[in-house]
Design a protein around this motif. Structure first.
Motif, mmCIF file in Angstrom:
data_model
loop_
_atom_site.group_PDB
_atom_site.id
_atom_site.type_symbol
_atom_site.label_atom_id
_atom_site.label_comp_id
_atom_site.label_asym_id
_atom_site.label_seq_id
_atom_site.Cartn_x
_atom_site.Cartn_y
_atom_site.Cartn_z
ATOM 1 N N LEU A 125 0.838 -1.209 0.000
ATOM 2 C CA LEU A 125 0.000 0.000 0.000
ATOM 3 C C LEU A 125 0.869 1.253 0.000
ATOM 4 N N PHE A 126 1.936 1.258 0.810
ATOM 5 C CA PHE A 126 2.784 2.452 0.853
ATOM 6 C C PHE A 126 3.445 2.702 -0.506
ATOM 7 N N LYS A 127 3.882 1.625 -1.176
ATOM 8 C CA LYS A 127 4.487 1.773 -2.503
ATOM 9 C C LYS A 127 3.491 2.365 -3.490
ATOM 10 N N ILE A 128 2.230 1.889 -3.423
ATOM 11 C CA ILE A 128 1.186 2.392 -4.332
ATOM 12 C C ILE A 128 0.898 3.863 -4.034
ATOM 13 N N LEU A 129 0.822 4.206 -2.753
ATOM 14 C CA LEU A 129 0.586 5.608 -2.368
ATOM 15 C C LEU A 129 1.727 6.486 -2.862
ATOM 16 N N LYS A 130 2.952 6.024 -2.656
ATOM 17 C CA LYS A 130 4.135 6.799 -3.062
ATOM 18 C C LYS A 130 4.157 6.997 -4.578
ATOM 19 N N ASN A 131 3.814 5.944 -5.338
ATOM 20 C CA ASN A 131 3.799 6.042 -6.802
ATOM 21 C C ASN A 131 2.780 7.070 -7.298
ATOM 22 N N ASN A 132 1.707 7.277 -6.506
ATOM 23 C CA ASN A 132 0.665 8.240 -6.866
ATOM 24 C C ASN A 132 0.889 9.607 -6.215
ATOM 25 N N LYS A 133 2.019 9.743 -5.493
ATOM 26 C CA LYS A 133 2.305 10.945 -4.692
ATOM 27 C C LYS A 133 1.231 11.163 -3.631
ATOM 28 N N ALA A 134 0.553 10.054 -3.273
ATOM 29 C CA ALA A 134 -0.490 10.112 -2.252
ATOM 30 C C ALA A 134 0.082 9.948 -0.852
ATOM 31 N N ASP A 135 1.419 9.912 -0.748
ATOM 32 C CA ASP A 135 2.075 9.906 0.561
ATOM 33 C C ASP A 135 2.360 11.327 1.027
ATOM 34 N N LYS A 136 1.816 12.307 0.279
ATOM 35 C CA LYS A 136 1.963 13.725 0.621
ATOM 36 C C LYS A 136 0.567 14.358 0.708
ATOM 37 N N ILE A 137 0.454 15.361 1.550
ATOM 38 C CA ILE A 137 -0.855 15.989 1.803
ATOM 39 C C ILE A 137 -1.508 16.583 0.549
ATOM 40 N N PRO A 138 -0.779 17.268 -0.346
ATOM 41 C CA PRO A 138 -1.444 17.897 -1.498
ATOM 42 C C PRO A 138 -2.311 16.952 -2.327
ATOM 43 N N PHE A 139 -1.945 15.660 -2.385
ATOM 44 C CA PHE A 139 -2.750 14.706 -3.159
ATOM 45 C C PHE A 139 -4.192 14.668 -2.665
ATOM 46 N N TRP A 140 -4.385 14.872 -1.372
ATOM 47 C CA TRP A 140 -5.704 14.692 -0.757
ATOM 48 C C TRP A 140 -6.521 15.974 -0.682
ATOM 49 N N HIS A 141 -5.977 17.092 -1.150
ATOM 50 C CA HIS A 141 -6.702 18.360 -1.054
ATOM 51 C C HIS A 141 -8.019 18.330 -1.825
ATOM 52 N N GLY A 142 -8.013 17.727 -3.013
ATOM 53 C CA GLY A 142 -9.220 17.720 -3.841
ATOM 54 C C GLY A 142 -10.372 16.986 -3.190
ATOM 55 N N VAL A 143 -10.120 15.778 -2.702
ATOM 56 C CA VAL A 143 -11.198 14.993 -2.091
ATOM 57 C C VAL A 143 -11.590 15.580 -0.733
ATOM 58 N N SER A 144 -10.608 16.178 -0.032
ATOM 59 C CA SER A 144 -10.906 16.813 1.254
ATOM 60 C C SER A 144 -11.896 17.969 1.086
ATOM 61 N N ALA A 145 -11.749 18.709 -0.010
ATOM 62 C CA ALA A 145 -12.640 19.850 -0.263
ATOM 63 C C ALA A 145 -14.080 19.399 -0.494
ATOM 64 N N LYS A 146 -14.261 18.149 -0.935
ATOM 65 C CA LYS A 146 -15.617 17.623 -1.163
ATOM 66 C C LYS A 146 -16.269 17.105 0.118
ATOM 67 N N MET A 147 -15.477 16.945 1.159
ATOM 68 C CA MET A 147 -15.968 16.316 2.396
ATOM 69 C C MET A 147 -16.509 17.345 3.386
ATOM 70 N N LYS A 148 -17.334 18.220 2.927
ATOM 71 C CA LYS A 148 -17.837 19.302 3.773
ATOM 72 C C LYS A 148 -18.598 18.743 4.974
ATOM 73 N N VAL A 149 -18.258 19.245 6.158
ATOM 74 C CA VAL A 149 -18.803 18.888 7.481
ATOM 75 C C VAL A 149 -18.606 17.416 7.843
ATOM 76 N N PHE A 150 -17.743 16.694 7.141
ATOM 77 C CA PHE A 150 -17.480 15.299 7.497
ATOM 78 C C PHE A 150 -16.890 15.235 8.909
ATOM 79 N N SER A 151 -17.315 14.239 9.668
ATOM 80 C CA SER A 151 -16.750 14.010 10.998
ATOM 81 C C SER A 151 -15.464 13.199 10.871
ATOM 82 N N ASN A 152 -14.728 13.094 11.975
ATOM 83 C CA ASN A 152 -13.531 12.259 12.003
ATOM 84 C C ASN A 152 -13.875 10.811 11.662
#
Length: 451
Positions: free
Chosen positions: A321-348
């Protein structure tokens, strides 16, 4: 060295240091431990830049106009005004900004050169090693409420006593039990949950016992934090429209009977509530549960950090999983900004659901393709997003609305920005009323016919 000791030595208030950390977006894990012991890097920085910190505090304490702020930091007045509007601080009637606004914080926000600050904190602490993510404002607010535990001199100098009870309130899944544990950690108390079967009368090893016996036993122990869930239901006010259970009324009476002894017995009770509006006023009277702490759903930045933390937690560097995340640059926060913006009022909790669903989807795709270079595309993300959004019900959104009402009444001044952001996110879910169809006769301009 404790933060308060360092601040005293440098002739700067601890509150100014806390505000400085927030204004310059410093990672708490790089600055202080949970028990407010200062980290070595931050202690070195503070000593070498004591003059700047004193200048920062002097500016923070002043009321100032827009023009004065612009002159201090040599930035255009229009840019300063725009930056201030984003933070939405209080303004006095005469046009002066309250002293909680920092000219240097605004300058930093506008791209001012503060490299001397970041030189000390150039490395980013691994998310996996952080005590917690984001929530600096909430951490410092809570620490302020706990100051009498951390600094006994407050009692001697100012007569400010330890709180007997604290209410953590917020929507489901926002992390109230996490913060109750964090409070216990900050003040060095043992965390103990009040189980439902402790309330009323029960039998243990054939002996009859009740909540009063339990509470008396806890007061005899050394430094205990008692955590009580569903506090708003148990402590509900007696009204004609409320049907308060007899065991809850008994629990209220027992707590009110003993609460005056909590401080001297080193016992702190923390209640978790969805709302504080229906809690009996006797319970929230001064000297009782008079400290209320709002626990917000994470904001857009915190959501991205929490997702990354959950996706990489306990992963070995050579795991698939870590290798796959790293290959997608998903081991860094910027990768998740797009989906995070869609998660309005999501709880933990919803964020954890998202990461669990996404991990399973990635695993299933890998098992089909056996390809470590598989792409974490929008289809994978959207599928996991749909799974997590299952808890985003009308009832949950109603609870968010109730929370916004509560926090606006009880903690508006401390959390203006969060309230504004959360309200904006909630508003995106409001149903847009469809335009009414015009009833009656219509003219066809081309044909000239009449109905």
């Amino acid at each position: 060295m404790k933060l308060i000791e360092l601040a005293k030595e440098l002739e700067v208030s601890a509150e100014a240091v806390k505000q400085f950390i927030q204004d310059f977006d410093l990672d708490l894990t790089d600055c202080i431990h949970t028990n407010f012991e200062v980290k070595k890097d931050f202690e070195k920085f503070a000593r070498e830049n004591a003059e700047f910190l004193r200048l920062y505090e002097k500016d923070l304490d002043k009321t100032k106009t827009l023009e004065q702020i612009a002159e201090t930091i040599k930035q255009p007045k229009e840019k300063v005004e725009e930056a201030i509007k984003e933070k939405d601080p209080n303004i006095f009637d005469n046009g002066f900004f309250k002293s909680s606004v920092s000219s240097y914080g605004i300058d930093n926000q506008l791209g001012g050169n503060y490299q001397f600050v970041y030189n000390y904190f150039g490395h980013k602490t691994s998310l996996q090693k952080r005590d917690f993510i984001g929530y600096r404002d909430l951490f410092f607010y809570i620490s302020g409420m706990l100051e009498p535990f951390l600094n006994p001199q407050q009692i001697k100098d100012w007569g400010i006593n330890k709180p007997a009870g604290i209410i953590l309130y917020g929507p489901p899944g926002s992390g109230k039990i996490f913060w109750a544990n964090k409070i216990a950690e900050i003040i060095g108390y043992r965390f103990k949950e009040v189980k439902k079967h402790y309330l009323g009368t029960s039998y243990v090893d054939g002996n009859q016992t009740n909540f009063n016996d339990f509470l008396v036993t806890m007061m005899k122990e050394d430094k205990v934090l008692l955590f009580m869930d569903d506090f708003d239901e148990i402590m509900m006010a007696r009204k004609s429209e409320n049907n308060v259970a007899a065991c809850n009324l008994e629990t209220q009476e027992i707590i009110l009977h003993h609460i005056s002894r909590f401080e001297q017995e080193d016992l702190l009770m923390v209640g978790s509530a969805k709302s504080v509006s229906d809690i009996d006023e006797e319970i929230t009277a001064p000297g009782r549960f008079d400290v209320m702490v709002p626990v917000f759903p994470p904001n857009v930045v915190e959501r991205a950090e929490i997702i990354l933390y959950s996706m990489t937690k306990n992963l070995e560097k050579d795991s698939l999983l870590f290798k796959i995340l790293k290959n997608n640059k998903a081991d860094k926060i910027p990768f998740w900004h797009g989906v995070s913006a869609k998660m309005k009022v999501f709880s933990n909790t919803m964020l954890i659901d998202f990461t669990q669903s996404l991990k399973k989807r990635i695993k299933n795709l890998y098992q089909k393709t056996r390809n470590e270079n598989l792409k974490i595309d929008q289809n994978l993300l959207n599928g996991a997003l749909r799974d997590a959004a299952g808890k985003l019900t009308g009832e949950y959104l109603d609870q968010i609305a109730v929370f916004l009402k509560d926090v606006t009444i009880n903690n508006f001044d401390q959390f203006q920005s969060r309230i504004k952001e959360l309200k904006k996110e909630v508003d995106t879910y409001r149903a847009v009323e469809e335009p009414r169809r015009i009833i009656g006769f219509h003219h066809n301009e081309e044909g000239g016919s009449q109905g």
